[in-house]
Design a protein around this motif. Structure first.
Motif, short mmCIF file in Angstrom:
data_model
loop_
_atom_site.label_atom_id
_atom_site.label_comp_id
_atom_site.label_asym_id
_atom_site.label_seq_id
_atom_site.Cartn_x
_atom_site.Cartn_y
_atom_site.Cartn_z
N GLY A 31 3.91 100.92 53.40
CA GLY A 31 4.07 99.78 52.52
C GLY A 31 3.64 100.12 51.10
N TYR A 32 4.04 99.29 50.18
CA TYR A 32 3.74 99.53 48.76
C TYR A 32 2.24 99.48 48.50
CZ TYR A 32 3.53 98.89 43.73
OH TYR A 32 3.22 99.02 42.40
N HIS A 33 1.61 98.39 48.89
CA HIS A 33 0.20 98.19 48.54
C HIS A 33 -0.72 99.21 49.20
CE1 HIS A 33 0.97 94.64 46.20
NE2 HIS A 33 1.61 94.07 47.22
N ALA A 34 -0.41 99.62 50.42
CA ALA A 34 -1.28 100.56 51.13
C ALA A 34 -1.05 102.01 50.72
CB ALA A 34 -1.07 100.41 52.64
N THR A 35 -0.01 102.28 49.95
CA THR A 35 0.28 103.65 49.51
C THR A 35 -0.43 103.90 48.18
OG1 THR A 35 2.42 103.63 50.62
CG2 THR A 35 2.08 105.31 48.94
N SER A 36 -1.37 104.82 48.18
CA SER A 36 -2.14 105.13 46.98
C SER A 36 -1.46 106.25 46.19
CB SER A 36 -3.55 105.57 47.37
OG SER A 36 -3.49 106.81 48.05
N THR A 37 -1.93 106.43 44.98
CA THR A 37 -1.46 107.55 44.17
C THR A 37 -1.74 108.86 44.89
OG1 THR A 37 -1.83 106.30 42.14
CG2 THR A 37 -1.67 108.69 41.92
N ARG A 38 -2.88 108.94 45.53
CA ARG A 38 -3.24 110.14 46.29
C ARG A 38 -2.24 110.39 47.42
NH1 ARG A 38 -7.75 113.58 46.85
NH2 ARG A 38 -7.10 115.11 48.39
N ASP A 39 -1.85 109.30 48.12
CA ASP A 39 -0.85 109.44 49.18
C ASP A 39 0.45 110.00 48.60
OD1 ASP A 39 -2.50 108.29 51.18
OD2 ASP A 39 -1.81 106.27 50.65
N LEU A 40 0.84 109.49 47.45
CA LEU A 40 2.09 109.92 46.84
C LEU A 40 2.03 111.38 46.40
CD1 LEU A 40 2.92 106.72 44.77
CD2 LEU A 40 4.12 107.55 46.81
N THR A 41 0.92 111.79 45.81
CA THR A 41 0.82 113.19 45.39
C THR A 41 0.73 114.11 46.60
OG1 THR A 41 -1.59 113.04 45.08
CG2 THR A 41 -0.20 112.63 43.14
N ASP A 42 0.01 113.67 47.64
CA ASP A 42 -0.06 114.49 48.86
C ASP A 42 1.30 114.63 49.51
OD1 ASP A 42 -2.79 114.78 48.50
OD2 ASP A 42 -3.35 113.37 50.10
N TYR A 79 3.88 110.85 37.40
CA TYR A 79 4.04 109.71 36.51
C TYR A 79 4.83 110.03 35.26
CZ TYR A 79 1.25 107.07 39.73
OH TYR A 79 0.82 106.42 40.86
N ASN A 80 4.79 111.27 34.79
CA ASN A 80 5.64 111.65 33.65
C ASN A 80 7.12 111.58 34.03
OD1 ASN A 80 3.59 112.09 31.80
ND2 ASN A 80 3.41 114.26 32.31
N THR A 81 7.41 111.88 35.28
CA THR A 81 8.79 111.87 35.74
C THR A 81 9.26 110.48 36.13
OG1 THR A 81 8.54 114.12 36.56
CG2 THR A 81 10.40 112.86 37.43
N PHE A 82 8.45 109.76 36.85
CA PHE A 82 8.89 108.50 37.46
C PHE A 82 8.30 107.25 36.82
CE2 PHE A 82 9.05 111.72 40.89
CZ PHE A 82 10.43 111.75 41.05
N GLY A 83 7.31 107.40 35.95
CA GLY A 83 6.62 106.23 35.42
C GLY A 83 5.48 105.88 36.36
N ASP A 84 5.17 104.62 36.47
CA ASP A 84 4.07 104.21 37.33
C ASP A 84 4.51 104.06 38.78
OD1 ASP A 84 5.51 101.83 37.34
OD2 ASP A 84 4.06 100.72 36.13
N LYS A 85 3.57 103.69 39.63
CA LYS A 85 3.84 103.55 41.07
C LYS A 85 4.98 102.57 41.32
CE LYS A 85 1.49 101.63 45.11
NZ LYS A 85 0.20 101.18 45.65
N ARG A 86 4.98 101.46 40.60
CA ARG A 86 6.02 100.45 40.77
C ARG A 86 7.41 101.01 40.43
NH1 ARG A 86 8.44 97.06 37.31
NH2 ARG A 86 9.32 95.15 38.16
N GLU A 143 7.06 92.51 52.21
CA GLU A 143 5.87 92.80 51.43
C GLU A 143 5.99 92.42 49.96
OE1 GLU A 143 2.66 96.35 50.57
OE2 GLU A 143 4.68 96.93 51.15
N MET A 144 7.13 92.70 49.35
CA MET A 144 7.22 92.61 47.89
C MET A 144 8.31 91.67 47.37
SD MET A 144 5.01 94.77 46.53
CE MET A 144 5.68 95.20 44.93
N GLY A 145 9.20 91.23 48.24
CA GLY A 145 10.36 90.47 47.79
C GLY A 145 10.06 89.20 47.03
N SER A 146 8.99 88.52 47.39
CA SER A 146 8.68 87.26 46.71
C SER A 146 7.73 87.44 45.54
CB SER A 146 8.10 86.25 47.70
OG SER A 146 6.88 86.73 48.22
N GLU A 147 7.14 88.63 45.38
CA GLU A 147 6.18 88.80 44.29
C GLU A 147 6.70 89.64 43.13
OE1 GLU A 147 3.01 92.23 45.14
OE2 GLU A 147 3.12 90.82 46.80
N ASP A 148 7.82 90.31 43.29
CA ASP A 148 8.33 91.16 42.22
C ASP A 148 9.83 90.92 42.07
OD1 ASP A 148 9.48 93.42 40.80
OD2 ASP A 148 7.58 94.45 41.11
#
Length: 192
Positions: free
Chosen positions: A24-35, A45-52, A112-117
């Motif tokens: 899920g979006y909220h449970a995925t940390s920056t560390r998870d993404l880099t790993d 982040y230079n390539t894709f911007g922020d997590k969102r 998870e995200m459809g109603s908040e974003d």
């Protein structure tokens, strides 16, 4: 002068999608993404911007790959009911295979995200709309050639199939009995 990228961008997007899909979006940390991607935080982040922004990119990639596969199968030659069944059987088998994340990434994102974003909601509407349109075309074709005899509007019938399909994607996360899941699919198709 900018340094050239030293990573495969498409592979990084696929790895990020896998992380978001599983956790899920909220449970995925920056560390998870880099790993998962093998890409350092600054390059990520230079390539894709922020997590969102990376999340939105993975939703667009899901549309380009997975939604395209679903709609292509629905528009393939053959009897309409067989194409509808193939869509459901393929999803059940994929979800039960254990080779990838279970369920539908779009459904998970919607919950998870459809109603908040609103940007996420827009991406998901594009996905769900494309699948619904392909289902509607398939049902209408089946009605024209007599393979589907249920009376009623093709879009309404397609939405019934869509509800069953996405219900199976959710149910397969906890129900591991393939025959039980296929019985649901077959029951829905018998009503057509």
């Amino acid at each position: 002068m900018a340094r050239p990228r030293k990573f495969d961008e498409a592979r990084a997007v696929g790895s990020a999608m896998d992380a978001f899909w599983r956790q899920g979006y909220h449970a995925t940390s920056t560390r998870d993404l880099t790993d998962r991607t093998g890409v350092g935080p600054s390059s990520l982040y230079n390539t894709f911007g922020d997590k969102r922004q990376l999340y939105l990119r993975t939703l667009r990639e899901y549309f380009a790959v997975h939604t395209a596969e679903q709609t292509r199968g629905l528009r393939a030659p053959g009897p309409a009911k067989e194409r509808l069944r193939h869509l459901m059987v393929h999803a059940v088998d994929l979800d039960l295979s254990g080779t990838g994340p279970a369920g539908c990434f779009a459904v998970n994102a919607l919950i998870e995200m459809g109603s908040e974003d609103p940007d996420v909601a827009e991406e998901l509407q594009r996905h769900f709309g494309a699948v619904e349109d392909a289902l509607t075309d398939t049902v209408a074709e089946g009605q024209r050639d007599g393979g589907i005899t249920a009376p009623g509007d093709a879009r309404t019938l397609a939405r019934q199939v869509l509800s069953t399909y996405y219900g199976l994607r959710v149910l397969a996360r906890v129900q591991k009995d393939r025959q039980a899941l296929l019985a649901v699919a077959d029951s829905a198709l018998a009503a057509l």
